[in-house]
Scaffold this active site. Structure first.
Site, PDB file in Angstrom:
ATOM      1  N   ASP A 176       1.172  -1.260  -0.242  1.00 39.03           N
ATOM      2  CA  ASP A 176       0.014   0.362   0.025  1.00 39.03           C
ATOM      3  C   ASP A 176       1.371   1.186  -0.756  1.00 39.03           C
ATOM      4  OD1 ASP A 176      -2.644  -1.339   0.236  1.00 39.03           O
ATOM      5  OD2 ASP A 176      -2.871  -0.742   2.004  1.00 39.03           O
ATOM      6  N   LYS A 226      -4.270   2.369  -2.937  1.00 39.34           N
ATOM      7  CA  LYS A 226      -5.336   2.828  -2.457  1.00 39.34           C
ATOM      8  C   LYS A 226      -5.262   4.377  -2.121  1.00 39.34           C
ATOM      9  CE  LYS A 226      -7.871  -0.729  -1.331  1.00 39.34           C
ATOM     10  NZ  LYS A 226      -6.875  -1.819  -1.091  1.00 39.34           N
TER      11      LYS A 226
END
Length: 431
Positions: free
Chosen positions: A223, A245
């Site tokens: 991430d 994200k």
């Protein structure tokens, strides 16, 4: 003037032969119940040895082992015949005569004997030993125990923090010579995935276990909020997949992340899912764990330091403090209070006297602040926003519930940022 000649250290012509003893169920005799026994007994117990302690007295911790049934204690001096049936003996009493008697009997019976009082008279030496993730490190440096311990500590620390890479052996997936397709090996390693919480961003704040698993990885699915600096330390063969994200930008769908985890694990690769903070604190870790379980893939969860407490702490804000806050609550602010999807009881939160920590709430802080004030929170309640906490780009912006929406716009505060609401804000460095 005589020339000084430096000579090399003398080498032992007959160095000790290292070996690992499998003592489970085998009789081991320990003579003496003092400090040496206190230190050595736990490892013998862990090895499953059938331990007999021969000593008139023992330290309280050693006596506790006998009381718990981990060892048998003969409360007397050593006697001839005590080594009958023994495989190994540790001589560590304060009685020189008993030590010599036990050592002599061990020599006659051909039982390996360690002596704490006289290493030269021993037939075996205890190495400096450490363990990490199923690996036992045993170091012998002849008659220099401090050096043995120093080498042991360096190796164990390297294994624990991942600076000394020791990848597990995994059988390669053979290739079908006719089709080129991969075939499952006859004895494949069961597929596994580690969901690793990387902490708030500073690479030094990942757990020791998390860093070690990264060092063993073949594939890392990372991430944006994970400790990105650690990716530069990975060996060239490691495949890094960006699963970021990013707010206001592109996103890798959760389903695609799940599929990538499963695909690479089934290929026999060591897979690490590197997340920011803790995998189970707004990290969708359980969704990934469920997907892996449904696919029959084992999952290891490595907790991480949550940004909800570490980031405020990094700028001097305690989420609890005696006489100020006896509780703290962590909520997600990714949907506004008036959004039908919101699961947060903002009215209840407004009534609490403790600290409120909001994650993923920068763009919704205006509606959040209004909802708290409407439900009774004082407009002057202090608010701190910490952007990029624990990283080199960290900055703190202070406001109140009445001013926070305007301050965020004026200061250009952007995600990721942790928002702290409550009187504890005034205790911090910027209060």
């Amino acid at each position: 003037m005589a020339e000084h000649v430096q000579t090399a250290p003398t080498r032992d012509p007959h160095p000790a032969y290292p070996v690992g003893l499998r003592l489970a169920g085998r009789r081991v005799v320990v003579v003496g119940g003092g400090q040496v026994a206190q230190r050595r007994l736990p490892a013998l117990i862990a090895a499953g040895a059938d331990i007999v302690l021969v000593s008139p007295s023992a330290k309280p911790s050693v006596e506790a082992m006998a009381t718990a049934g981990e060892i048998r204690w003969e409360r007397r001096r050593y006697e001839e015949g005590d080594l009958d049936g023994a495989w190994y003996v540790l001589v560590a009493s304060s009685d020189p005569d008993a030590n010599r008697t036990a050592s002599a009997e061990a020599e006659r019976a051909r039982v390996w004997c360690v002596r704490s009082d006289d290493a030269e008279a021993a037939t075996a030496w205890t190495p400096a030993t450490g363990r990490s993730d199923g690996v036992t490190v045993a170091v012998l440096t002849g008659r220099d125990p401090r050096r043995s311990a120093a080498v042991r500590d360096a190796v164990v620390e390297g294994l624990r923090d991942g600076t000394l890479a020791a990848p597990r052996h995994r059988a390669p997936t053979p290739t079908n010579t006719r089709t080129g397709a991969g075939e499952a090996p006859e004895n494949p390693q069961p597929p596994t995935v580690a969901l690793v919480g990387g902490g708030p961003g500073d690479p030094d704040l990942i757990t020791v276990r998390g860093r070690r698993l990264l060092a063993q990885a073949d594939v890392v699915i990372a991430d944006r909020l994970g400790p990105r600096d650690l990716l530069d330390e990975l060996p060239p063969h490691v495949e890094v997949i960006d699963a970021a994200k990013i707010p206001y930008g592109r996103a890798m769908a959760q389903e695609a992340i799940n599929e990538a985890l499963i695909e690479h694990a089934r290929a026999g690769k060591a897979v690490v899912r590197l997340k920011g903070g803790d995998p189970f604190v707004f990290g969708r870790g359980m969704e990934e764990a469920h997907a892996l379980a449904a696919a029959g893939i084992a999952c290891t969860v490595v907790p991480g330091i949550s940004s909800s407490i570490s980031v405020p702490g990094a700028v001097g804000i305690p989420v609890t403090h005696r006489g100020v806050a006896h509780e703290f609550t962590v909520v997600s602010g990714h949907v506004a209070p008036d959004d039908a999807r919101s699961l947060v009881d903002w009215a209840a939160l407004a009534r609490l006297r403790g600290t409120l920590v909001v994650l993923m709430g920068v763009d919704k802080i205006g509606p959040i602040a209004r909802a708290l004030v409407e439900h009774g929170k004082a407009p002057g309640t202090p608010v701190a926003l910490i952007q990029e906490g624990t990283t080199a780009a960290q900055r703190r912006v202070d406001a109140t519930l009445a001013t926070v929406a305007e301050v965020v716009r004026a200061e250009g505060v952007r995600p990721p940022a942790v928002i702290v609401i409550g009187e504890v804000v005034a205790l911090g460095d910027g209060g």
